[in-house]
Design a protein around this motif. Sequence first.
Motif, mmCIF file in Angstrom:
data_model
loop_
_atom_site.group_PDB
_atom_site.id
_atom_site.type_symbol
_atom_site.label_atom_id
_atom_site.label_comp_id
_atom_site.label_asym_id
_atom_site.label_seq_id
_atom_site.Cartn_x
_atom_site.Cartn_y
_atom_site.Cartn_z
ATOM 1 N N VAL A 1 -11.628 2.161 -7.522
ATOM 2 C CA VAL A 1 -12.465 1.134 -6.415
ATOM 3 C C VAL A 1 -12.061 1.490 -5.422
ATOM 4 O O VAL A 1 -12.594 1.068 -4.598
ATOM 5 C CB VAL A 1 -12.139 0.252 -7.682
ATOM 6 C CG1 VAL A 1 -12.236 -1.222 -6.970
ATOM 7 C CG2 VAL A 1 -12.653 -0.461 -8.972
ATOM 8 N N SER A 2 -10.361 1.091 -5.203
ATOM 9 C CA SER A 2 -10.233 0.708 -4.609
ATOM 10 C C SER A 2 -8.447 0.528 -3.758
ATOM 11 O O SER A 2 -7.728 0.818 -5.079
ATOM 12 C CB SER A 2 -10.289 -1.167 -3.509
ATOM 13 O OG SER A 2 -9.315 -1.297 -2.470
ATOM 14 N N SER A 3 -7.544 1.369 -2.872
ATOM 15 C CA SER A 3 -5.940 0.978 -2.869
ATOM 16 C C SER A 3 -5.940 0.009 -2.743
ATOM 17 O O SER A 3 -4.433 0.124 -2.316
ATOM 18 C CB SER A 3 -6.521 1.964 -1.343
ATOM 19 O OG SER A 3 -6.494 1.098 -0.356
ATOM 20 N N ASP A 4 -6.225 -1.120 -2.239
ATOM 21 C CA ASP A 4 -5.796 -2.452 -2.564
ATOM 22 C C ASP A 4 -5.819 -3.624 -3.504
ATOM 23 O O ASP A 4 -6.747 -3.189 -3.960
ATOM 24 C CB ASP A 4 -6.965 -3.351 -1.697
ATOM 25 C CG ASP A 4 -6.254 -4.508 -0.833
ATOM 26 O OD1 ASP A 4 -6.320 -5.889 -2.040
ATOM 27 O OD2 ASP A 4 -6.441 -5.238 0.053
ATOM 28 N N SER B 1 -8.130 4.289 -10.113
ATOM 29 C CA SER B 1 -9.073 2.658 -9.681
ATOM 30 C C SER B 1 -10.943 3.539 -9.571
ATOM 31 O O SER B 1 -12.055 3.159 -10.648
ATOM 32 C CB SER B 1 -8.674 2.127 -9.397
ATOM 33 O OG SER B 1 -9.088 2.317 -7.963
ATOM 34 N N ASP C 1 -8.221 -5.939 -4.651
ATOM 35 C CA ASP C 1 -9.251 -6.065 -5.389
ATOM 36 C C ASP C 1 -9.096 -5.216 -6.358
ATOM 37 O O ASP C 1 -10.083 -6.150 -7.522
ATOM 38 C CB ASP C 1 -9.787 -4.054 -4.865
ATOM 39 C CG ASP C 1 -10.119 -5.180 -2.849
ATOM 40 O OD1 ASP C 1 -10.944 -5.952 -2.693
ATOM 41 O OD2 ASP C 1 -10.123 -3.814 -1.915
ATOM 42 N N THR D 1 -3.178 5.054 -1.926
ATOM 43 C CA THR D 1 -3.449 5.975 -1.952
ATOM 44 C C THR D 1 -2.913 7.270 -2.075
ATOM 45 O O THR D 1 -3.360 8.733 -2.568
ATOM 46 C CB THR D 1 -3.982 7.009 -0.320
ATOM 47 O OG1 THR D 1 -3.107 6.516 1.083
ATOM 48 C CG2 THR D 1 -4.851 5.319 0.204
ATOM 49 N N ASN E 1 0.962 -1.049 0.460
ATOM 50 C CA ASN E 1 0.433 0.053 -0.220
ATOM 51 C C ASN E 1 0.919 1.047 -0.492
ATOM 52 O O ASN E 1 0.035 1.942 -0.527
ATOM 53 C CB ASN E 1 -0.584 -0.554 1.086
ATOM 54 C CG ASN E 1 -2.609 1.000 0.658
ATOM 55 O OD1 ASN E 1 -2.732 2.211 1.320
ATOM 56 N ND2 ASN E 1 -3.544 0.204 0.721
ATOM 57 N N LEU F 1 -6.286 3.444 -5.899
ATOM 58 C CA LEU F 1 -7.777 4.654 -5.032
ATOM 59 C C LEU F 1 -8.305 5.908 -6.257
ATOM 60 O O LEU F 1 -9.330 6.187 -6.765
ATOM 61 C CB LEU F 1 -7.812 4.904 -3.393
ATOM 62 C CG LEU F 1 -9.258 5.682 -2.866
ATOM 63 C CD1 LEU F 1 -9.793 4.409 -3.631
ATOM 64 C CD2 LEU F 1 -8.897 5.711 -2.227
#
Length: 232
Positions: free
Chosen positions: A102-105, A100, A108, A55, A26, A97
Amino acid sequence: YVSQRAADMLGRPIEELRIATCHLGNGASTCSVKFGKSIDTSMGFTPQDGLPMGTRAGAIDAAITEYIVDQREFLAEHEHMDAHEVINILNKKSGMLGISGVSSDFRDLEAAAAEGNERAQLAIDVFCYKVTKRIGSCAAAMGGLDAVVFTAGVGENSASLRAKIMEGLEFLGLKLDPEKNNVRGKETIISTDDSPNKILLIPTNEELVIALDTARLVREYENAAAASDDEQ
C-alpha cells in the motif's frame, strides 16, 4: 537530545538512568542509552539492519539471496536480479511498503487497516512486534530499564502504535496510561502515575544538539588558540 530531555523531565541525573529511545518514523531505530552513553543500537553496519522501516526490510536472514525458488534457481536468479538490484529492493521496496503493498507511510497503513486491508494490518503488526522486542533487547543490554522514550513522526504522533508496542511490557515495570497516551507531538510523560518505570513522548530537536556541539567545539578551539598565544 531525547535522552537528556527525559532525564530533565524525570528530575534525575542522566548518569543514573537506563533509557531506551525509540526513533520511529519512515526510518526507525532503537538505542540503549546507559548512564548517558549510547551502548547499543538496533542499526548495524548500515541503517538497513534492525527494525523494519518505511521501505527498508530491517534485520533479515542474509541467505535470502540464495533462497531456492521451485527447487531450481536462487531467488536473485529467478527474478533476474544482480546484487545491486537485491540491495535496492531491500532498501527501497521492502519494509512497510513491501509487506503492505500500500504505502511506506504509516498514516496510509492505519487508514487502510481500518478499512480491512489485511496486508496493511500485517505490516503494522510486524513493525510493532519488532519494536517491542527491541525494547526488551535494550533492557537486556543495559541490565535494566528506567525509561522508554518515543520520538520522530510515528513515535510522536501515533497513539495507537505506541499502545500496541507497549503491550506485554508491563513485566519491565512499564505501564502505559491510555488517557495520557492520547496525545500528538507533545513533550509529556504517558505512563501511569504508579508505573515503576516511565514512558515518555519527546519531540526531537536534532538541530539544537548540532548547534550546541558546534558552539562547544568553537569554544574549545578558541580556548586552545588562546592558550597557544599565551605560551608564545
